[in-house]
Design a protein around this motif. Structure first.
Motif, PDB file in Angstrom:
ATOM      1  N   MET A  13       0.755  -1.184   0.132  1.00  0.00           N
ATOM      2  CA  MET A  13      -0.015  -0.008   0.168  1.00  0.00           C
ATOM      3  C   MET A  13       0.780   1.236   0.091  1.00  0.00           C
ATOM      4  N   ARG A  14       0.346   2.204  -0.783  1.00  0.00           N
ATOM      5  CA  ARG A  14       1.207   3.314  -0.884  1.00  0.00           C
ATOM      6  C   ARG A  14       0.584   4.742  -0.055  1.00  0.00           C
ATOM      7  N   VAL A  15       1.011   5.262   1.074  1.00  0.00           N
ATOM      8  CA  VAL A  15       0.373   5.983   1.418  1.00  0.00           C
ATOM      9  C   VAL A  15       0.996   7.491   1.578  1.00  0.00           C
ATOM     10  N   CYS A  16       0.184   8.416   1.205  1.00  0.00           N
ATOM     11  CA  CYS A  16       0.781   9.567   0.992  1.00  0.00           C
ATOM     12  C   CYS A  16       0.371  10.511   2.372  1.00  0.00           C
ATOM     13  N   VAL A  17       1.370  11.006   2.833  1.00  0.00           N
ATOM     14  CA  VAL A  17       1.572  11.732   4.139  1.00  0.00           C
ATOM     15  C   VAL A  17       1.645  13.154   3.984  1.00  0.00           C
ATOM     16  N   TYR A  18       0.866  13.931   4.423  1.00  0.00           N
ATOM     17  CA  TYR A  18       0.942  15.512   4.432  1.00  0.00           C
ATOM     18  C   TYR A  18       1.302  15.730   5.945  1.00  0.00           C
ATOM     19  N   CYS A  19       2.163  16.888   6.029  1.00  0.00           N
ATOM     20  CA  CYS A  19       2.387  17.323   7.519  1.00  0.00           C
ATOM     21  C   CYS A  19       3.520  18.302   7.213  1.00  0.00           C
ATOM     22  N   ALA A  20       3.830  18.878   8.804  1.00  0.00           N
ATOM     23  CA  ALA A  20       4.249  20.172   8.812  1.00  0.00           C
ATOM     24  C   ALA A  20       5.513  20.171   8.444  1.00  0.00           C
ATOM     25  N   GLY A  78      -1.712   7.702  -7.513  1.00  0.00           N
ATOM     26  CA  GLY A  78      -1.593   6.434  -7.182  1.00  0.00           C
ATOM     27  C   GLY A  78      -1.458   6.107  -5.706  1.00  0.00           C
ATOM     28  N   ALA A  79      -1.937   6.984  -4.957  1.00  0.00           N
ATOM     29  CA  ALA A  79      -2.110   6.891  -3.383  1.00  0.00           C
ATOM     30  C   ALA A  79      -3.266   6.112  -3.025  1.00  0.00           C
ATOM     31  N   ASP A  80      -2.674   4.978  -2.174  1.00  0.00           N
ATOM     32  CA  ASP A  80      -3.974   4.105  -1.782  1.00  0.00           C
ATOM     33  C   ASP A  80      -4.734   4.721  -0.451  1.00  0.00           C
ATOM     34  N   ALA A  81      -4.053   5.771   0.107  1.00  0.00           N
ATOM     35  CA  ALA A  81      -4.528   6.474   1.118  1.00  0.00           C
ATOM     36  C   ALA A  81      -3.922   7.733   1.525  1.00  0.00           C
ATOM     37  N   VAL A  82      -4.527   8.631   2.135  1.00  0.00           N
ATOM     38  CA  VAL A  82      -4.001   9.705   2.429  1.00  0.00           C
ATOM     39  C   VAL A  82      -4.007  10.151   3.841  1.00  0.00           C
ATOM     40  N   VAL A  83      -2.918  10.307   4.651  1.00  0.00           N
ATOM     41  CA  VAL A  83      -2.998  10.752   6.030  1.00  0.00           C
ATOM     42  C   VAL A  83      -2.559  12.171   6.109  1.00  0.00           C
ATOM     43  N   ALA A  84      -3.024  12.914   7.048  1.00  0.00           N
ATOM     44  CA  ALA A  84      -3.084  14.422   7.502  1.00  0.00           C
ATOM     45  C   ALA A  84      -2.463  14.458   8.908  1.00  0.00           C
ATOM     46  N   LEU A  85      -1.172  14.571   9.096  1.00  0.00           N
ATOM     47  CA  LEU A  85      -0.623  14.835  10.487  1.00  0.00           C
ATOM     48  C   LEU A  85      -0.908  16.132  10.611  1.00  0.00           C
ATOM     49  N   PRO A  86      -0.517  16.878  11.942  1.00  0.00           N
ATOM     50  CA  PRO A  86      -0.849  18.229  11.998  1.00  0.00           C
ATOM     51  C   PRO A  86       0.212  19.023  11.165  1.00  0.00           C
ATOM     52  N   GLY A  87      -0.182  20.316  10.763  1.00  0.00           N
ATOM     53  CA  GLY A  87       0.679  21.063   9.943  1.00  0.00           C
ATOM     54  C   GLY A  87      -0.002  22.449   9.585  1.00  0.00           C
ATOM     55  N   GLY A  88       0.845  23.183   8.971  1.00  0.00           N
ATOM     56  CA  GLY A  88       0.401  24.609   8.890  1.00  0.00           C
ATOM     57  C   GLY A  88      -0.407  24.850   7.496  1.00  0.00           C
ATOM     58  N   THR A  89      -0.320  25.884   6.738  1.00  0.00           N
ATOM     59  CA  THR A  89      -1.054  26.193   5.383  1.00  0.00           C
ATOM     60  C   THR A  89      -0.646  25.195   4.535  1.00  0.00           C
ATOM     61  N   GLY A  90       0.622  24.876   4.180  1.00  0.00           N
ATOM     62  CA  GLY A  90       0.944  23.817   3.323  1.00  0.00           C
ATOM     63  C   GLY A  90       0.006  22.487   3.447  1.00  0.00           C
ATOM     64  N   THR A  91       0.298  21.966   4.642  1.00  0.00           N
ATOM     65  CA  THR A  91      -0.527  20.812   4.962  1.00  0.00           C
ATOM     66  C   THR A  91      -2.131  20.954   4.578  1.00  0.00           C
ATOM     67  N   GLU A 109      -3.553  22.989   2.594  1.00  0.00           N
ATOM     68  CA  GLU A 109      -3.796  23.383   1.417  1.00  0.00           C
ATOM     69  C   GLU A 109      -3.659  21.959   0.682  1.00  0.00           C
ATOM     70  N   GLU A 110      -2.798  20.928   0.922  1.00  0.00           N
ATOM     71  CA  GLU A 110      -2.767  19.776   0.374  1.00  0.00           C
ATOM     72  C   GLU A 110      -3.984  18.610   0.965  1.00  0.00           C
ATOM     73  N   LEU A 111      -4.301  18.899   2.197  1.00  0.00           N
ATOM     74  CA  LEU A 111      -5.396  18.275   2.818  1.00  0.00           C
ATOM     75  C   LEU A 111      -6.723  18.416   1.824  1.00  0.00           C
ATOM     76  N   PHE A 112      -6.903  19.794   1.549  1.00  0.00           N
ATOM     77  CA  PHE A 112      -8.231  20.227   1.189  1.00  0.00           C
ATOM     78  C   PHE A 112      -8.371  19.879  -0.282  1.00  0.00           C
ATOM     79  N   GLU A 113      -7.138  19.961  -0.947  1.00  0.00           N
ATOM     80  CA  GLU A 113      -7.213  19.479  -2.357  1.00  0.00           C
ATOM     81  C   GLU A 113      -7.640  18.132  -2.458  1.00  0.00           C
ATOM     82  N   ALA A 114      -7.083  17.445  -1.585  1.00  0.00           N
ATOM     83  CA  ALA A 114      -7.522  15.725  -1.700  1.00  0.00           C
ATOM     84  C   ALA A 114      -8.850  15.685  -1.253  1.00  0.00           C
ATOM     85  N   ILE A 115      -9.572  16.401  -0.232  1.00  0.00           N
ATOM     86  CA  ILE A 115     -10.868  16.140   0.009  1.00  0.00           C
ATOM     87  C   ILE A 115     -11.558  16.715  -1.202  1.00  0.00           C
ATOM     88  N   THR A 116     -11.281  17.835  -1.708  1.00  0.00           N
ATOM     89  CA  THR A 116     -12.014  18.450  -3.010  1.00  0.00           C
ATOM     90  C   THR A 116     -12.012  17.522  -4.125  1.00  0.00           C
TER      91      THR A 116
END
Ligand code: AMP
Length: 192
Positions: free
Chosen positions: A1-8, A96-109, A111-118
């Motif tokens: 599984m390929r897990v994309c992680v967004y974080c600070a 190709g991500a099988d899942a996205v995980v968002a750890l705590p972060g600032g504006t960059g995190t 932004e990435e999270l909201f693009e995935a949700i959208t």
């Protein structure tokens, strides 16, 4: 599984967040997952990669060229993909991500999270999105998202776009148990 992680990228946030990032990297590595992330060496990004690499995990970094030029990339990540800009990086992280995980972060995190949700709302990305809400980090955001349902900016079905856990050990179960999302989601993407 390929897990994309967004974080600070922050070094200065509470140590508990760095610890969670390290643990997440380790947990993904132990489960045989490939960790795909922004390629940085600092902050939660660095801790995530350190945790995964120390446990023998496969790590892919995707970093814009200008960040390599200022030497922000993690020196230990073998598979470092250098892209032209932030947009290309975001595309490459999610592709190709099988899942996205968002750890705590600032504006960059965020932004990435909201693009995935959208994109998931529009059925352009269909896999689980898990917020790792370390010490309730994401609780204010979740309340705000709930207010979007109440104010009819998004549909009640959209509550299923993401899920949230507080502990690292609950991330993989949350990915496994996430509600299935299908291309039919486009039928209720719009609020009527
Ligand atoms: P944030 O959540 O605001 O810290 O943003 C994380 C995003 O900021 C990542 O996508 C990185 O591209 C970018 N970023 C900011 N500073 C750095 C840094 N020193 N090293 C690597 N990435 C960084």
């Amino acid at each position: 599984m390929r897990v994309c992680v967004y974080c600070a990228s922050s070094q200065a946030c509470a140590p508990v967040h760095h610890q969670a990032a390290r643990e997440l990297g380790r947990t993904l590595a132990m489960a045989g997952c490939t960790t795909v992330y922004g390629g940085g060496a600092s902050g939660l990004m660095g801790a995530l990669a350190d945790g995964a690499l120390a446990a023998g995990g496969k790590v892919v970094g995707v970093i814009p060229r200008f960040m390599v030029e200022v030497e922000w990339q993690h020196p230990g990540v073998g598979d470092m993909q250098v892209v032209e800009d932030m947009r290309e990086r975001k595309l490459r992280l999610l592709a190709g991500a099988d899942a996205v995980v968002a750890l705590p972060g600032g504006t960059g995190t965020l932004e990435e999270l909201f693009e995935a949700i959208t994109l998931k709302r529009l059925a352009l990305y269909l896999n689980p999105i898990v917020l790792l809400s370390v010490e309730g980090f994401y609780a204010p955001l979740e309340r705000f998202l709930e207010s979007l349902v109440e104010q009819r900016f998004i549909n009640p079905e959209h509550r299923g776009l993401w899920s949230s856990v507080e502990r690292v050990e609950d991330v993989l179960p949350a990915i496994r148990d996430a509600p299935r999302w299908s291309p039919d989601a486009r039928d209720y993407a719009a609020v009527r």
